[in-house]
Scaffold this motif. Sequence first.
Motif, PDB file in Angstrom:
ATOM      1  N   ARG A  60     -45.211 -58.343  71.122  1.00 34.75           N
ATOM      2  CA  ARG A  60     -46.302 -58.187  72.934  1.00 34.75           C
ATOM      3  C   ARG A  60     -45.992 -58.527  73.450  1.00 34.75           C
ATOM      4  NH1 ARG A  60     -46.918 -61.741  68.316  1.00 34.75           N
ATOM      5  NH2 ARG A  60     -48.670 -64.112  68.668  1.00 34.75           N
ATOM      6  N   ALA A  61     -45.489 -60.026  73.873  1.00 31.33           N
ATOM      7  CA  ALA A  61     -45.051 -60.178  75.743  1.00 31.33           C
ATOM      8  C   ALA A  61     -43.796 -58.851  75.855  1.00 31.33           C
ATOM      9  CB  ALA A  61     -44.435 -61.494  75.612  1.00 31.33           C
ATOM     10  N   VAL A  62     -42.810 -58.883  75.682  1.00 32.28           N
ATOM     11  CA  VAL A  62     -42.015 -58.010  76.263  1.00 32.28           C
ATOM     12  C   VAL A  62     -42.721 -57.003  76.337  1.00 32.28           C
ATOM     13  CG1 VAL A  62     -40.393 -56.513  74.998  1.00 32.28           C
ATOM     14  CG2 VAL A  62     -40.280 -58.684  74.193  1.00 32.28           C
ATOM     15  N   GLN A  63     -43.574 -56.372  75.916  1.00 33.06           N
ATOM     16  CA  GLN A  63     -44.035 -54.902  76.080  1.00 33.06           C
ATOM     17  C   GLN A  63     -45.075 -55.282  76.875  1.00 33.06           C
ATOM     18  OE1 GLN A  63     -45.556 -54.094  71.438  1.00 33.06           O
ATOM     19  NE2 GLN A  63     -43.534 -51.941  71.618  1.00 33.06           N
ATOM     20  N   THR A  64     -45.727 -56.580  76.827  1.00 36.01           N
ATOM     21  CA  THR A  64     -46.934 -56.578  78.458  1.00 36.01           C
ATOM     22  C   THR A  64     -45.968 -56.701  79.203  1.00 36.01           C
ATOM     23  OG1 THR A  64     -47.993 -57.871  76.574  1.00 36.01           O
ATOM     24  CG2 THR A  64     -48.551 -58.395  79.229  1.00 36.01           C
ATOM     25  N   ALA A  65     -45.045 -57.458  79.448  1.00 34.62           N
ATOM     26  CA  ALA A  65     -43.823 -57.557  80.697  1.00 34.62           C
ATOM     27  C   ALA A  65     -43.252 -56.393  80.856  1.00 34.62           C
ATOM     28  CB  ALA A  65     -42.713 -58.167  80.121  1.00 34.62           C
ATOM     29  N   ALA A  66     -43.200 -55.049  80.502  1.00 34.17           N
ATOM     30  CA  ALA A  66     -43.133 -54.028  80.646  1.00 34.17           C
ATOM     31  C   ALA A  66     -43.871 -52.875  80.963  1.00 34.17           C
ATOM     32  CB  ALA A  66     -42.303 -53.368  79.515  1.00 34.17           C
ATOM     33  N   ILE A  67     -45.146 -53.363  81.391  1.00 29.29           N
ATOM     34  CA  ILE A  67     -46.475 -52.894  81.405  1.00 29.29           C
ATOM     35  C   ILE A  67     -46.479 -53.332  82.446  1.00 29.29           C
ATOM     36  CG2 ILE A  67     -48.896 -52.577  81.742  1.00 29.29           C
ATOM     37  CD1 ILE A  67     -48.851 -52.466  78.339  1.00 29.29           C
ATOM     38  N   LEU A  68     -46.651 -54.306  82.972  1.00 26.05           N
ATOM     39  CA  LEU A  68     -46.408 -55.101  84.599  1.00 26.05           C
ATOM     40  C   LEU A  68     -45.133 -54.443  85.076  1.00 26.05           C
ATOM     41  CD1 LEU A  68     -47.223 -58.727  83.519  1.00 26.05           C
ATOM     42  CD2 LEU A  68     -47.766 -57.691  84.923  1.00 26.05           C
ATOM     43  N   ASP A  69     -44.098 -54.523  84.539  1.00 28.27           N
ATOM     44  CA  ASP A  69     -42.963 -53.780  85.419  1.00 28.27           C
ATOM     45  C   ASP A  69     -43.054 -52.603  85.681  1.00 28.27           C
ATOM     46  OD1 ASP A  69     -39.936 -53.871  86.372  1.00 28.27           O
ATOM     47  OD2 ASP A  69     -39.579 -52.520  84.061  1.00 28.27           O
ATOM     48  N   ALA A  70     -43.664 -51.432  85.026  1.00 29.77           N
ATOM     49  CA  ALA A  70     -44.295 -50.459  85.454  1.00 29.77           C
ATOM     50  C   ALA A  70     -45.144 -50.023  86.729  1.00 29.77           C
ATOM     51  CB  ALA A  70     -44.941 -49.319  84.160  1.00 29.77           C
ATOM     52  N   ALA A  71     -45.849 -51.404  86.990  1.00 29.27           N
ATOM     53  CA  ALA A  71     -47.475 -51.480  87.849  1.00 29.27           C
ATOM     54  C   ALA A  71     -46.327 -51.330  88.948  1.00 29.27           C
ATOM     55  CB  ALA A  71     -47.706 -51.863  87.379  1.00 29.27           C
ATOM     56  N   PHE A  72     -45.316 -52.465  89.013  1.00 25.90           N
ATOM     57  CA  PHE A  72     -44.100 -52.923  90.641  1.00 25.90           C
ATOM     58  C   PHE A  72     -43.072 -52.218  90.188  1.00 25.90           C
ATOM     59  CE2 PHE A  72     -47.582 -55.958  89.635  1.00 25.90           C
ATOM     60  CZ  PHE A  72     -48.080 -56.145  90.571  1.00 25.90           C
ATOM     61  N   PRO A  73     -42.947 -50.970  90.369  1.00 21.99           N
ATOM     62  CA  PRO A  73     -41.454 -50.424  89.919  1.00 21.99           C
ATOM     63  C   PRO A  73     -40.649 -50.574  90.701  1.00 21.99           C
ATOM     64  CG  PRO A  73     -42.706 -48.119  90.994  1.00 21.99           C
ATOM     65  CD  PRO A  73     -43.880 -50.196  89.994  1.00 21.99           C
ATOM     66  N   GLU A  74     -40.981 -50.575  92.025  1.00 25.41           N
ATOM     67  CA  GLU A  74     -39.817 -51.382  93.241  1.00 25.41           C
ATOM     68  C   GLU A  74     -39.224 -52.594  93.579  1.00 25.41           C
ATOM     69  OE1 GLU A  74     -43.550 -52.605  94.063  1.00 25.41           O
ATOM     70  OE2 GLU A  74     -43.449 -50.739  94.167  1.00 25.41           O
ATOM     71  N   SER A  75     -39.512 -53.076  92.790  1.00 24.04           N
ATOM     72  CA  SER A  75     -39.115 -54.756  92.815  1.00 24.04           C
ATOM     73  C   SER A  75     -38.576 -55.383  91.268  1.00 24.04           C
ATOM     74  CB  SER A  75     -40.155 -55.202  93.259  1.00 24.04           C
ATOM     75  OG  SER A  75     -41.237 -55.599  93.186  1.00 24.04           O
ATOM     76  N   THR A  76     -38.756 -55.117  90.156  1.00 21.85           N
ATOM     77  CA  THR A  76     -39.497 -56.118  89.174  1.00 21.85           C
ATOM     78  C   THR A  76     -38.325 -55.780  88.326  1.00 21.85           C
ATOM     79  OG1 THR A  76     -41.808 -55.240  89.068  1.00 21.85           O
ATOM     80  CG2 THR A  76     -41.113 -56.566  86.551  1.00 21.85           C
ATOM     81  N   ALA A  77     -37.795 -57.146  88.009  1.00 24.18           N
ATOM     82  CA  ALA A  77     -36.509 -57.382  86.741  1.00 24.18           C
ATOM     83  C   ALA A  77     -37.503 -58.098  85.768  1.00 24.18           C
ATOM     84  CB  ALA A  77     -35.661 -58.420  87.260  1.00 24.18           C
ATOM     85  N   ARG A  78     -36.551 -57.787  84.454  1.00 28.27           N
ATOM     86  CA  ARG A  78     -37.035 -59.031  83.281  1.00 28.27           C
ATOM     87  C   ARG A  78     -36.500 -59.835  83.347  1.00 28.27           C
ATOM     88  NH1 ARG A  78     -39.360 -54.214  79.218  1.00 28.27           N
ATOM     89  NH2 ARG A  78     -38.672 -52.412  81.390  1.00 28.27           N
ATOM     90  N   ARG A  79     -37.184 -61.209  82.304  1.00 29.96           N
ATOM     91  CA  ARG A  79     -35.917 -61.943  81.718  1.00 29.96           C
ATOM     92  C   ARG A  79     -36.566 -62.117  80.755  1.00 29.96           C
ATOM     93  NH1 ARG A  79     -33.258 -59.878  84.732  1.00 29.96           N
ATOM     94  NH2 ARG A  79     -32.122 -60.552  86.934  1.00 29.96           N
TER      95      ARG A  79
END
Length: 170
Positions: A60-79
């Motif tokens: 659920r945290a990985v999926q939440t991070a993916a939603i944030l990533d989609a809202a900031f597509p120009e600059s987001t990386a996930r770790r």
Amino acid sequence: MGPVLVVRHAIAEPRDQAPDGRDRTRRVSDQGQQVMRRAALGLRRVVEHLPLVAHSPLTRAVQTAAILDAAFPESTARRELAALAPGGDPAAIFQWLAGIDETPVALVGHEPDLGCWVGHALIGSPVSFLAFPKASVCLLDFPEGAAPGAARLIGHYPPRVLSDLSEVAQ
């Protein structure tokens, strides 16, 4: 060090609906996805870009991070950051943040650990004193670097406030 967004994961499905019935594999529910997408859009009114999102290894945290990533597509990386999992080491989060160059950064995790970590960041003691509903965000600043008691509270945004901000953004 610049701003740190502390994000509680979105609403998840009940444990008995998880693929293997385990807590760690619980997925964000349909309602949770909808609420988090609106919250993430509202978050764009709070921060212009989000270079890095660290998240717990739980689904659920990985999926939440993916939603944030989609809202900031120009600059987001996930770790993935194991210290953000339930029962993780709060000192490891401070240590990880100390090595980050780009900010703002988001930390996606779970309660009660996030609330205790925010208390540790603000007053130097792992005491939770802010309500942290699912999909809410706490914005901290560490003017002198990430350390216990070194943070300043910039904002606390429950999902309803972020949703209202998303309407303003449209």
